[in-house]
Design an enzyme around this catalytic site. Structure first.
Site, mmCIF file in Angstrom:
data_model
loop_
_atom_site.group_PDB
_atom_site.id
_atom_site.type_symbol
_atom_site.label_atom_id
_atom_site.label_comp_id
_atom_site.label_asym_id
_atom_site.label_seq_id
_atom_site.Cartn_x
_atom_site.Cartn_y
_atom_site.Cartn_z
ATOM 1 C CG HIS A 105 55.728 -86.162 -158.547
ATOM 2 N ND1 HIS A 105 55.990 -86.304 -157.201
ATOM 3 C CD2 HIS A 105 56.821 -86.605 -159.195
ATOM 4 C CE1 HIS A 105 57.196 -86.803 -157.042
ATOM 5 N NE2 HIS A 105 57.731 -87.017 -158.241
ATOM 6 C CG HIS A 107 57.972 -88.184 -163.525
ATOM 7 N ND1 HIS A 107 59.032 -87.301 -163.459
ATOM 8 C CD2 HIS A 107 57.850 -88.719 -162.285
ATOM 9 C CE1 HIS A 107 59.531 -87.307 -162.232
ATOM 10 N NE2 HIS A 107 58.841 -88.167 -161.500
HETATM 11 P P1 5GP Z 1 60.682 -87.899 -158.328
HETATM 12 O O1 5GP Z 1 62.124 -88.309 -158.367
HETATM 13 O O2 5GP Z 1 60.258 -87.524 -156.919
HETATM 14 O O3 5GP Z 1 59.764 -88.870 -158.973
HETATM 15 O O4 5GP Z 1 60.583 -86.591 -159.224
HETATM 16 C C1 5GP Z 1 60.718 -85.299 -158.726
HETATM 17 C C2 5GP Z 1 60.843 -84.405 -159.935
HETATM 18 O O5 5GP Z 1 60.678 -83.066 -159.520
HETATM 19 C C3 5GP Z 1 62.212 -84.496 -160.621
HETATM 20 O O6 5GP Z 1 62.042 -84.887 -161.972
HETATM 21 C C4 5GP Z 1 62.771 -83.078 -160.484
HETATM 22 O O7 5GP Z 1 63.531 -82.659 -161.601
HETATM 23 C C5 5GP Z 1 61.523 -82.256 -160.290
HETATM 24 N N1 5GP Z 1 61.745 -81.044 -159.537
HETATM 25 C C6 5GP Z 1 62.461 -80.924 -158.385
HETATM 26 N N2 5GP Z 1 62.443 -79.653 -157.947
HETATM 27 C C7 5GP Z 1 61.684 -78.960 -158.843
HETATM 28 C C8 5GP Z 1 61.292 -77.577 -158.914
HETATM 29 O O8 5GP Z 1 61.620 -76.750 -158.076
HETATM 30 N N3 5GP Z 1 60.520 -77.223 -159.973
HETATM 31 C C9 5GP Z 1 60.127 -78.118 -160.925
HETATM 32 N N4 5GP Z 1 59.384 -77.644 -161.941
HETATM 33 N N5 5GP Z 1 60.474 -79.419 -160.875
HETATM 34 C C10 5GP Z 1 61.242 -79.833 -159.842
#
Ligand code: 5GP
Ligand code: ZN
Length: 119
Positions: A105, A107
């Protein structure tokens, strides 16, 4: 590096409508929805619809898909009115970067001044 089963993958479940999310873009294998815990006034997650664990797991065959994700980010930045003020596109890959969801993903963050370097 572990491989995640799609049925256990949070973002695959969002893609399939099994978990609700505010989806704002879906085109050509790319999906975008608002982050549940926004770190900026605009915080959108842009993902490939197909499951890929992380940036490290992409292949040469994914180059077009990665390009479409970047183009979607630019389009969404315009739609979200942060094109002029500026924005950041971030990929966390692996433990040191704090990758919490093992589905690639990007951001898209904007709407406030973003510090650099990240903590
Ligand atoms: P990472 O830390 O893996 O780069 O980012 C994961 C992102 O997914 C985080 O910013 C977190 O807030 C988001 N996230 C986690 N669970 C959910 C969810 O159930 N729905 C949505 N829309 N975002 C989520
Ligand atoms: Zn997935």
């Amino acid at each position: 590096m572990k491989t995640v089963n799609e049925s256990e993958c949070l973002f695959c479940r969002i893609r399939d409508g099994e978990i609700p999310a505010e989806i704002i873009y879906r085109e050509d294998g790319v999906l975008a929805f608002r982050d549940i815990d926004p770190q900026a006034p605009v915080h959108v997650l842009i993902i490939p619809e197909k499951h890929i664990d992380s940036l490290s797991r992409t292949e040469n065959a994914d180059v077009d898909l990665l390009g479409r994700i970047c183009r979607a980010a630019a389009l969404l930045a315009r739609r979200e009115s942060i094109e002029q003020s500026g924005y950041r596109l971030v990929v966390n890959s692996g433990p040191d970067a704090g990758q919490a969801v093992d589905h690639l993903h990007f951001h898209l963050l904007g709407g406030r001044a973003l510090g650099w370097p990240p903590g």
